[in-house]
Design an enzyme around this catalytic site. Structure first.
Site, short mmCIF file in Angstrom:
data_model
loop_
_atom_site.label_atom_id
_atom_site.label_comp_id
_atom_site.label_asym_id
_atom_site.label_seq_id
_atom_site.Cartn_x
_atom_site.Cartn_y
_atom_site.Cartn_z
N ASN A 155 0.80 -1.23 0.00
CA ASN A 155 0.00 0.00 0.00
C ASN A 155 0.83 1.28 0.00
O ASN A 155 0.37 2.32 -0.45
CB ASN A 155 -1.02 -0.01 1.14
CG ASN A 155 -0.40 -0.09 2.49
OD1 ASN A 155 0.70 -0.64 2.65
ND2 ASN A 155 -1.07 0.44 3.49
N CYS A 203 -3.03 1.50 6.79
CA CYS A 203 -3.14 0.87 8.11
C CYS A 203 -3.93 1.72 9.09
O CYS A 203 -4.57 1.21 9.99
CB CYS A 203 -1.75 0.62 8.71
SG CYS A 203 -0.73 -0.43 7.68
N GLU A 216 4.82 -4.03 12.21
CA GLU A 216 3.80 -3.00 11.98
C GLU A 216 2.65 -3.70 11.28
O GLU A 216 2.73 -3.99 10.09
CB GLU A 216 4.38 -1.86 11.12
CG GLU A 216 5.54 -1.12 11.76
CD GLU A 216 5.14 -0.34 13.00
OE1 GLU A 216 3.93 -0.06 13.17
OE2 GLU A 216 6.03 -0.01 13.80
#
Lengths: 472, 472, 472, 472
Positions: D154, D283, D249
């Protein structure tokens, strides 16, 4: 562990089965007392009680935490002699060193009482980026949750305190499982803590089997694992830790380098302590000494002479500075390792004798690379003395190990010290002191197989805290 | 200053009288250009314009300040050669060193471009006291106001930049008065800065007489004084500073200690540069060298030989590494000081010759304590070589001075280095490098008569900022 | 001062002439004791003794300094009640506040006992510049030398301790001159310190006239001046300080802003204490209160009512919270200032009465800009209540002052708090607490006429230390 | 991954088998290029090459590292447009956001170029303990070894750069495995890095299957794992990491709270971006919005209206701000989740339409607790709008999630902001900005299932460094 649980009593209750474990003085085999081991449901109850203490612990102000930690200091001071003797009796640690340990535990709590007032919060502007104009960041630390501490037999007080004190200072409840060989010191501390203003559930003493301990490690209500003990168990624990933070203080195989220009007398003094204090049952015990070839012959003579002057006796006596090991099993293990080495060609300069749990101060030289006393953590009163030509060679020899906790170098040369610091693969390089040097505020821990993370009050605290950012 | 103003033009206006001052190349006496000196009212206008720039400067984000400082870096890079030659021509500094200075000025601005993003803000809990429960403190730094910087002739670029760059990074307008001997480099920088996005009034170049400067020092619109120059003027300035913050970078009388175990070749290399670079017109010029008695005789020979190999010539030539002094007046002063010393018994190992503004590389030994070349700041190509027996003696000799800027020690001994660092009364102890070592981010400044406060970008910035506390 | 020395005794000796000064309880005029003032030669002897203590103080380890500071804490605790009553009697401070002051002095010493272990040393690589490859810098702090502290009458213990504790923590000998009105508290502390392990000369109590004090200020054996007192004297001192470091904690004229959205009850509680505690004889006494116009009428009523409920009486009584001023002279000064204000049109909401050294709680409104009670530091139980329309207006009103110590704001608005913090020209902005809020570890000090530098243990310590750089 | 490898070519060699993977533009299905996937032995070769680069990387000075990082910045700047279009084409990210990403990657490298000069070294005295008298500690950070970074589709550039830039700054070789969906951006960066002075093996791009990646994770030559991606994979990786440091993450489910006193217009602007930027494939995408009940009705109308104004189109066009998702598979997943929610009673305010890989901006309300769009990470253009009565209720709602990355709050109340910061169980609380706010120097990362450790250049660097203590 089940072997040392010489008697067992089944107590049926709704939740728990207790097993009574007797504690034996390794020097005179006298029974010192007993503790009850809880089963899994008992252990889970204790974890639950710790979890329930989270809000109360989190709300404590620095003033309150500091007050509690100072109350504990006062409590230890009041029962100082009792702490010393309990350690000496249950661990076989000579009175002199046991006293030092109690003093250090007091220092550790004192440091924590100060550090809890100094939890570092960061504050910064975000306008270094055009997108952050007028914005500020604040990064604050909050308690990470319940800490599960597991501590070893060799410093029954201070290595547990290195988990308990930072946990309180960070505002975390802690469940502490001491070694099953030395639980009485923790029982004593437990009674001291119980008299402080620590919220209920803030400190929980857990006596249980390793199997039960393994279950607890994976419990989701535990947020941080802090383990001091053997590498095998430690690394397994890390693999099973899930989302928890993990700190591991594992074994070592500490080496000292004595350069040609070293202060010889200082090196001799320091390394005698490093090699034989508490029969070498110290993670940073000086297991290997590398001396410049021009010094090595003299050193062997002097070192043997020093080792022969050790006062062997009852650990409870203030004049003793060398005594039994923790148990006969370990003394036998040392015996077999030394025999393996001499069989393979190592030369015995001193010692090599066992009597029950007692193993005499032992000095070896010309030890083959593959010998266990060279490669494994000996955790006994055995030290290897070898020579080197160049510092480079000595450093490579030290680094030729899967361990990396601390190493010493004795020299007055800036160039040599810089090289040693740059190249030694360890957590700490100690200049002109024994490998066993540690003050309780310094960052302490190993690399390679020796551990993960650092203890030392404020360093441990950082692992018990979790950062949270505010952008405003 | 009035002497060097060889021509003067009275310009009558409502506010100001300008005096035109010609700038002369000290090597070939050619006129390089001229600048106009403003009178008091002209100077006051400039201060007012700086004061008016306060709000705009204060509002700059780190992103904007960083952008501006990087624009200046680009501007200097574009006119790099022009900067080098301007310095070489107006100050007589050899091309080689002038080039180094321009590179350093670029580094200084670059550091400032980075440090402006890292102004340290403190954030802390106040609950260490029962009265502070639940309270937090935040200590932030804000621009302190208008900075008045006064810079010397010997680093016409970088010693001004050490005031300008931190001022911009801190968000303070700055008025900069360069030496009247070397104003053209600053004119050049002024034109570079003018092309950046710095708010109007953020940087103001002020050419004026010392008398006018003295008035400005006391002006209430000035908030910070940063002076690099002679001690007499500096300390007077501090007395007159009123409520202002003051930073003084004054003279020195730097000494180097060469121990018996030193790397001899390294010491020889470093100290040749330290003694003779830019004819010793450097605050941290190596004025005194103390060698262990076993080294001193050899060193004298080798040192004289090195000094004789210096390439004397036009400072504008890249091959020159030794040239004229800033003016004849200073060369004559050196001449008289050296003569005073030899008359009192000092032995001349090399040099002692003057020709106009040129003074040859000069090495003295056995210099009496009371000689000016021993006690005052010589600021010329003169160096004293003496011997010592013990380090203690050498340290006492170095400390026997009213100056305390930097000192060097050449040794490989940890004990000796530690002793030197502990006992030398200076701002900086330099190990195994010339006394003239400086990188632009390090804290730099002197004790005793040598100064007050520290420069070095982030240290200077702290003096240009004022803390403000928020309790919430 | 000579006026209050009601009796004098000339003691002829080789070195000194002593003058005996009687100390009078301002509440009941009873004599509490006396101290001897030394003349110049006596004072010089004390400075010399402090200078001689420098090496011993410098050599103290953190462990030793911490031990000494904790011994002093224990000593104060043992004589806690005696300290409280001495303060109450000689300064007229109500028992309640005197007790708070002793507790704070204990905190101040405790913080120092901790901070002496945490003197920050910087360590950094120099390889950001190509010239610094492989080089490291270490910037360490060393004691700056002898500190001369001058403390005021209003906090006879803690404001002296704010100089003494950091000096010991920094390893500096300190000479402390207390106010001639309240020397007995320092005599008591002196006897406590004398029982500690502080090296001889580490703490020197100096009772002398202002004239003698002025000479001492300029003495070259003094390295740091730390003054808390009136601005006129403070700024003169800075001008005469020569090469010394100077910290000035001068007067204030603190203002509080109460926004429309404030927690009204909280503001009322806090500001009653801020305005009337110790008859306003506090540097950060709330002298001006600016309320949003919708709140002001109600507040005037409630505030008068609160002030009327103060318990006036003997300061030695635990139930008293308002009593006499330090002397009649000051009470008369207040009287004249209030009269000046009312004559110029100010409206008296409460008080305005004097009886000897007693001045009643006084509230004014509509006070003209030029009135002394508005512009000068009133240092008495007088407070001005005014209204505002917009926060911008309130901030400008607060900033319209030559003082800048602390200011309060009561609001729940982030925007308003940010604006206040950004724009208020003070050393500290206090949110939702009285202007008098101070905990002893926080940075404390003023801008504008209110001071120079910051106190608060670790901030004061930095002024008593001098950095030295090691490049290696 | 093998599914998306639409064509495969077997290349037989001694060491490796390569598989060719085609990359398709998700918007127009055109083929953009292809990359070769290596098999295990190919991957092992790459790890070996990274390991071999350790000494060269470790020796880099800060000056060199900074130079290299700035060279990369220059290289990206030169091919800026190419980077933007590559991102837009391979990831379907609208040009506008792709441009922002490239700018951020430049900032990330720039920060690293600065931070590599500022690796924090600690220096402290050890004399707080009597045993440490005269001893000093120095705690320095050294490169931890080879970093293995795994980055997602992304942010094909900046989330990889958040691993690469800190690794270079820390002096660690890095092996980077990008998402198999977006490898071309990394190919481009690889060619830029190849033109810098980075030592060979310092950066290694690894295209391989997940299975091969899993083997690499456990390789002993890897010292640090840094993974950005899905939680399932991340937590498995931690369990298999052995002695490695791990940074994870993982996903999020970010919520925003809009209080009654919020700046409504600001909240509307920010949350439109937070909800729909890059089709929610972020995210910290705003997945849930909780509004005070008095605001919710108006907000629903306005929010739908804003969403309707999005410019849908080709991501390569600068005017587009909404486009396709990464692939049809994900669009179908979203479709099924939304259908599940509406079937369970959720009300669709807007959207809910799919066409191939395109999924329209979708707003839901009254979503049942158990719906996946409420509980899982939606990673698509779907947002839930709900109301609350009290802040307490809103915070509990936000915390009722296994995720904890970032959360926003819109309010002007200090009390409300403090409560939110104290109680929200997330890594970052964002005030008055979208949940998607991130500048690249701030600490970034999640709690609970959302991650382990923090990125943000200097925070990431600390995980790539290993402390070593020197006691001297």
């Amino acid at each position: 562990m089940s072997k040392s649980a010489t008697a067992a009593k089944n107590v049926k209750s709704i939740f728990c089965i207790f097993i009574l474990m007797k504690i034996i003085n390794p020097y005179n085999k006298k029974e010192l007392g007993s503790v009850e081991l809880v089963d899994l449901s008992g252990a889970l109850n204790k974890v639950k009680s710790a979890k329930n203490a989270e809000p109360a612990m989190r709300k404590l102000s620095a003033f309150q935490k500091s007050t509690i930690l100072n109350q504990i200091v006062d409590g230890i001071n009041k029962r100082f002699e009792e702490f010393v003797l309990t350690i000496a009796r249950e661990s076989g640690k000579p009175y002199l060193y046991a006293k030092g340990e109690v003093q250090r535990a007091i220092e550790t709590f004192t440091i924590a009482a100060e550090e809890c007032k100094r939890i570092p919060h960061e504050s910064f502007d975000l306008d270094a980026s055009a997108r952050g104009k007028g914005r500020r960041g604040e990064y604050r630390y909050f308690p990470a949750g319940v800490v599960f501490g597991i501590s070893p037999f060799n410093f029954p007080l201070n290595l547990a305190v290195h988990k308990i004190a930072p946990a309180i200072a960070a505002g975390c409840p802690i469940v502490l499982k001491p070694s099953s060989k030395t639980p009485l010191t923790m029982e004593l501390l437990n009674s001291v803590i119980a008299e402080s203003d620590l919220p209920e559930g803030g400190f929980t003493l857990l006596h249980c089997s390793r199997e039960v301990g393994n279950e607890i490690i994976q419990h989701p209500d535990i947020n941080v694992l802090s383990f001091t003990g053997s590498p095998t168990i430690g690394w397994e624990m890390k693999a099973k830790a899930g989302k928890k933070k993990v700190v591991l203080e594992l074994g070592g195989n500490a080496a000292a380098i004595v350069c040609k220009d070293a202060n010889y007398g200082l090196a001799l003094d320091e390394l005698t302590v490093g090699a034989f204090a508490y029969s070498g049952q110290v993670c940073i015990h000086t297991q290997r000494i590398y001396l410049h070839q021009e010094l090595v012959d003299q050193f062997k003579k002097d070192f043997v002479s020093r080792a022969q002057q050790l006062t062997v006796g009852d650990p409870s006596s203030p004049s003793t500075n060398f005594s039994v090991m923790i148990d006969e099993q370990n003394a036998k293990r040392i015996e077999s390792w030394v025999n393996e080495a001499t069989a393979a060609g190592a030369q015995l300069l001193l010692g090599g004798n066992r009597e029950g749990a007692y193993y005499s101060p032992t000095i070896l030289t010309n030890v083959p690379k593959e010998a266990k006393v060279r490669n494994e953590e000996v955790f006994g009163p055995v030290v290897i003395v070898e020579s080197f030509e160049s510092l480079q060679e000595a450093i490579e020899e030290v680094n030729d190990s899967r361990w990396g906790l601390q190493a010493s170098i004795f020299t007055d040369s800036i160039i040599q010290l810089n090289q040693a610091f740059d190249e030694l693969e360890v957590g700490g390089v100690i200049h002109n002191l024994s490998t066993t040097f540690r003050v309780d505020e310094m960052p302490y821990g190993g690399v390679k197989d020796s551990g993960f993370g650092r203890e030392g009050v404020k360093y441990a605290m950082m692992d018990y805290l979790e950062g949270k950012l505010l952008i405003r």
